[in-house]
Design a protein around this motif. Structure first.
Motif, PDB file in Angstrom:
ATOM      1  N   PHE A  69      48.187  43.602  41.058  1.00  0.00           N
ATOM      2  CA  PHE A  69      47.317  42.838  40.163  1.00  0.00           C
ATOM      3  C   PHE A  69      47.392  41.334  40.440  1.00  0.00           C
ATOM      4  CE2 PHE A  69      48.965  46.558  37.834  1.00  0.00           C
ATOM      5  CZ  PHE A  69      47.795  47.304  37.768  1.00  0.00           C
ATOM      6  N   ALA A  70      48.601  40.823  40.645  1.00  0.00           N
ATOM      7  CA  ALA A  70      48.778  39.389  40.885  1.00  0.00           C
ATOM      8  C   ALA A  70      48.073  38.954  42.164  1.00  0.00           C
ATOM      9  CB  ALA A  70      50.261  39.036  40.926  1.00  0.00           C
ATOM     10  N   ALA A  71      48.121  39.755  43.209  1.00  0.00           N
ATOM     11  CA  ALA A  71      47.439  39.410  44.462  1.00  0.00           C
ATOM     12  C   ALA A  71      45.930  39.402  44.255  1.00  0.00           C
ATOM     13  CB  ALA A  71      47.830  40.393  45.564  1.00  0.00           C
ATOM     14  N   TRP A  72      45.401  40.393  43.513  1.00  0.00           N
ATOM     15  CA  TRP A  72      43.964  40.413  43.236  1.00  0.00           C
ATOM     16  C   TRP A  72      43.561  39.177  42.452  1.00  0.00           C
ATOM     17  CZ3 TRP A  72      44.198  45.935  40.809  1.00  0.00           C
ATOM     18  CH2 TRP A  72      44.367  46.893  41.804  1.00  0.00           C
ATOM     19  N   HIS A  73      44.356  38.855  41.452  1.00  0.00           N
ATOM     20  CA  HIS A  73      44.023  37.728  40.583  1.00  0.00           C
ATOM     21  C   HIS A  73      44.150  36.395  41.322  1.00  0.00           C
ATOM     22  CE1 HIS A  73      43.164  35.972  36.727  1.00  0.00           C
ATOM     23  NE2 HIS A  73      44.241  35.213  36.787  1.00  0.00           N
ATOM     24  N   LEU A  74      45.101  36.320  42.237  1.00  0.00           N
ATOM     25  CA  LEU A  74      45.272  35.096  43.021  1.00  0.00           C
ATOM     26  C   LEU A  74      44.008  34.782  43.805  1.00  0.00           C
ATOM     27  CD1 LEU A  74      47.107  32.793  43.922  1.00  0.00           C
ATOM     28  CD2 LEU A  74      47.997  34.323  45.713  1.00  0.00           C
ATOM     29  N   GLN A  75      43.326  35.794  44.284  1.00  0.00           N
ATOM     30  CA  GLN A  75      42.055  35.563  44.993  1.00  0.00           C
ATOM     31  C   GLN A  75      41.060  34.865  44.076  1.00  0.00           C
ATOM     32  OE1 GLN A  75      41.439  35.876  48.150  1.00  0.00           O
ATOM     33  NE2 GLN A  75      43.482  36.703  48.512  1.00  0.00           N
ATOM     34  N   HIS A  76      41.034  35.265  42.817  1.00  0.00           N
ATOM     35  CA  HIS A  76      40.136  34.624  41.849  1.00  0.00           C
ATOM     36  C   HIS A  76      40.542  33.175  41.622  1.00  0.00           C
ATOM     37  CE1 HIS A  76      37.681  33.823  38.397  1.00  0.00           C
ATOM     38  NE2 HIS A  76      38.722  33.744  37.587  1.00  0.00           N
ATOM     39  N   HIS A  77      41.844  32.904  41.550  1.00  0.00           N
ATOM     40  CA  HIS A  77      42.299  31.526  41.370  1.00  0.00           C
ATOM     41  C   HIS A  77      41.971  30.665  42.588  1.00  0.00           C
ATOM     42  CE1 HIS A  77      44.630  31.021  37.593  1.00  0.00           C
ATOM     43  NE2 HIS A  77      44.549  32.339  37.604  1.00  0.00           N
ATOM     44  N   ARG A  78      42.059  31.237  43.767  1.00  0.00           N
ATOM     45  CA  ARG A  78      41.763  30.480  44.992  1.00  0.00           C
ATOM     46  C   ARG A  78      40.297  30.139  45.108  1.00  0.00           C
ATOM     47  NH1 ARG A  78      45.598  33.996  48.973  1.00  0.00           N
ATOM     48  NH2 ARG A  78      47.533  32.891  48.497  1.00  0.00           N
ATOM     49  N   ASP A  79      39.426  31.028  44.625  1.00  0.00           N
ATOM     50  CA  ASP A  79      37.982  30.805  44.715  1.00  0.00           C
ATOM     51  C   ASP A  79      37.320  31.225  43.408  1.00  0.00           C
ATOM     52  OD1 ASP A  79      35.417  30.282  45.524  1.00  0.00           O
ATOM     53  OD2 ASP A  79      35.376  31.830  47.081  1.00  0.00           O
ATOM     54  N   PRO A  80      37.467  30.395  42.359  1.00  0.00           N
ATOM     55  CA  PRO A  80      36.950  30.801  41.041  1.00  0.00           C
ATOM     56  C   PRO A  80      35.429  30.896  40.965  1.00  0.00           C
ATOM     57  CG  PRO A  80      37.905  28.601  40.938  1.00  0.00           C
ATOM     58  CD  PRO A  80      38.172  29.123  42.312  1.00  0.00           C
ATOM     59  N   LEU A  81      34.716  30.334  41.930  1.00  0.00           N
ATOM     60  CA  LEU A  81      33.260  30.420  41.901  1.00  0.00           C
ATOM     61  C   LEU A  81      32.733  31.658  42.627  1.00  0.00           C
ATOM     62  CD1 LEU A  81      32.307  26.668  42.393  1.00  0.00           C
ATOM     63  CD2 LEU A  81      32.456  27.977  40.275  1.00  0.00           C
ATOM     64  N   ALA A  82      33.596  32.366  43.339  1.00  0.00           N
ATOM     65  CA  ALA A  82      33.177  33.609  43.999  1.00  0.00           C
ATOM     66  C   ALA A  82      32.849  34.641  42.932  1.00  0.00           C
ATOM     67  CB  ALA A  82      34.281  34.116  44.915  1.00  0.00           C
ATOM     68  N   PRO A  83      31.919  35.533  43.234  1.00  0.00           N
ATOM     69  CA  PRO A  83      31.596  36.577  42.245  1.00  0.00           C
ATOM     70  C   PRO A  83      32.851  37.358  41.851  1.00  0.00           C
ATOM     71  CG  PRO A  83      30.036  36.606  44.066  1.00  0.00           C
ATOM     72  CD  PRO A  83      31.123  35.649  44.450  1.00  0.00           C
ATOM     73  N   LEU A  84      32.996  37.584  40.573  1.00  0.00           N
ATOM     74  CA  LEU A  84      34.147  38.333  40.078  1.00  0.00           C
ATOM     75  C   LEU A  84      34.025  39.792  40.494  1.00  0.00           C
ATOM     76  CD1 LEU A  84      34.314  36.836  36.491  1.00  0.00           C
ATOM     77  CD2 LEU A  84      35.742  36.246  38.436  1.00  0.00           C
TER      78      LEU A  84
END
Length: 183
Positions: A69-84
């Motif tokens: 989960f943390a690795a998946w969420h880190l991707q969101h933190h790295r690129d918060p404008l990318a589609p969720l």
């Protein structure tokens, strides 16, 4: 070691709402017929309120501390404008838990279905609001405030501001950003 394909499969928003919506359908099919109107509505609202705590706890402890989960969420933190994108395995486990746990605790002839429906509605609302918070424009009073709260988490201190729909639990557990504590 690479993750198995079934863990990597993720649906982009709004397709990611399909499993929670399917769960809502299951809850509707098992809705108690003899309970009248008020009790199921109160159970639904209780489930919606409970979702805000579930969302806070999932975000704080799973998305920031448990793999994968943390690795998946880190991707969101790295690129918060990318589609969720929500991993299907995570969504399926969450929907099954939201349907099964209230049923196990409350029993089959209870208000488990409306409570589950509230949890599932909360999930759908949280995912939709989260998507909106990353949009370029937000209006009204509630969304700009939540956007500022969420931006604190993304850009200033990821150890604060875990709530997406509300800052209530951040206030309760001392994870509200300093600028918001006096509100």
């Amino acid at each position: 070691m690479a993750e198995p394909w079934w863990i990597r499969v993720a649906l982009p928003f709004p397709a990611s709402l399909a499993l929670p919506a399917l769960g809502l359908g299951v809850a509707w099919l098992t809705w108690p017929q003899a309970a009248g109107a008020w009790a199921p509505m109160l159970a639904l609202l209780a489930g919606l309120a409970a979702w805000t705590l579930v969302e806070y706890l999932l975000h704080r402890f799973f998305m920031h501390g448990v793999e994968p989960f943390a690795a998946w969420h880190l991707q969101h933190h790295r690129d918060p404008l990318a589609p969720l994108r929500v991993p299907v395995a995570f969504s399926l486990m969450l929907v099954l838990a939201m349907l099964g746990l209230p049923l196990m605790v409350l029993g089959p002839d209870s208000l488990a279905a409306p409570f589950s429906a509230g949890l599932l509605l909360g999930d759908i609302l949280q995912e939709s609001v989260h998507q909106r918070l990353h949009a370029h424009e937000v209006s009204g009073h509630w969304l700009p405030y939540l956007r500022d709260h969420h931006a604190w988490h993304h850009f200033r201190d990821e150890g604060l501001a875990f709530g997406t729909l509300t800052d209530f639990w951040d206030r309760c557990f001392g994870t509200c950003p300093p600028s918001e504590r006096g509100r």
